[in-house]
Write a protein that holds these residues in place. Structure first.
Motif, PDB file in Angstrom:
ATOM      1  N   LEU A  38      -5.545   0.180   4.686  1.00 50.82           N
ATOM      2  CA  LEU A  38      -5.845   0.698   6.022  1.00 50.82           C
ATOM      3  C   LEU A  38      -4.575   1.164   6.728  1.00 50.82           C
ATOM      4  N   CYS A  42      -6.465   1.540  12.069  1.00 47.96           N
ATOM      5  CA  CYS A  42      -7.713   1.012  11.515  1.00 47.96           C
ATOM      6  C   CYS A  42      -7.597  -0.489  11.249  1.00 47.96           C
ATOM      7  N   ALA A  43      -6.432  -0.936  10.811  1.00 47.62           N
ATOM      8  CA  ALA A  43      -6.229  -2.369  10.580  1.00 47.62           C
ATOM      9  C   ALA A  43      -6.342  -3.137  11.890  1.00 47.62           C
ATOM     10  N   TYR A  46     -10.077  -3.165  12.904  1.00 45.66           N
ATOM     11  CA  TYR A  46     -10.826  -4.097  12.063  1.00 45.66           C
ATOM     12  C   TYR A  46     -10.565  -5.545  12.476  1.00 45.66           C
ATOM     13  N   ARG A  75     -14.678   3.950   9.698  1.00 47.02           N
ATOM     14  CA  ARG A  75     -14.283   2.574   9.970  1.00 47.02           C
ATOM     15  C   ARG A  75     -15.352   1.577   9.530  1.00 47.02           C
TER      16      ARG A  75
END
Length: 234
Positions: A38, A42-43, A46, A75
């Protein structure tokens, strides 16, 4: 790999994880996982999703090979399972932030899901539930900026866990727009949380009918909402 997977390699390679061909399944055991690759944004997203699930007390299993059937998801994707009655998945969905733009609209965050009504009915029957219930009154939780979102989330969660139907803003609307949304939803009360409220450990409770406002401690919010005159049946 099979012809479907070879075609998916150009359209959506992740779909290969969902292939029922035994040989493809064996090949995909060695494939890299998205969760291990990622980008920073995005990390972080998440991790925030999982943090909210943890705070809400919602049990979940991370499945790095879970794939939904549509190719425009972005995602997070998810499935919801009913553990009682052997029903299994009763629905699923995910984010599709690029869909509106793809169809010619302006960039708009999106999330959606589909459910199986028969499976929901079976799950309710297994748990002794019923669909024949009256729609309860609604309370709306508003915050003045993203800085108060975590406090607003905890307030929303506390009200919902007390059996009170509670709605909140998920799009970063202005406070004025949140009040308008509360009216559209037929909310009988609005909980307002801003920086002054957070600093004082209180929330402003607004009667949406009379527009009267009172300040109540955050740890006494559920009792204050429940006892508010004219709020109906929660």
């Amino acid at each position: 790999m099979c012809e479907d997977c070879l075609e998916r390699a150009d359209i959506n390679p992740l779909r290969a994880f969902d292939c029922k061909n035994d040989h493809c399944s064996e090949v995909m055991k060695g494939a890299p996982l998205a969760v291990d690759n990622l980008c920073d944004d995005c990390a972080e997203h998440y991790a925030q999703v999982k943090a909210y699930l943890d705070e809400a007390g919602i049990a979940y299993v991370e499945d790095p090979t879970l794939v939904r059937g549509l190719d425009y998801y972005t995602r997070t994707v998810f499935e919801v399972e009913a553990l009682d009655g052997g029903v299994g998945a009763i629905g699923g969905g995910g984010r599709y932030d690029g869909l509106m733009e793809l169809e010619g609209g302006k960039p708009t965050p999106g999330i959606g899901f589909a459910v199986g009504f028969e499976r929901i009915a079976l799950a309710l029957a297994a748990q002794g539930g019923s669909l024949e219930t009256a729609e309860p009154s609604c309370v709306y939780v508003a915050c003045t900026s993203p800085r108060e979102r975590d406090v607003a989330f905890r307030a929303t969660l506390a009200l919902r866990q007390a059996g009170i139907r509670t709605e909140a803003d998920y799009q970063g609307r202005s406070l004025k727009s949140q009040f308008k949304q509360a009216d559209r939803l037929g909310a009988v009360a609005c909980v307002v949380i801003g920086p002054d409220e957070v600093a004082a450990g209180v929330a402003t409770l607004r009667d949406m009918v009379t527009h009267e406002q009172v300040s109540v401690p955050l740890d006494g919010l559920v009792a204050a909402v429940t006892s508010q005159k004219g709020t109906g049946t929660f």
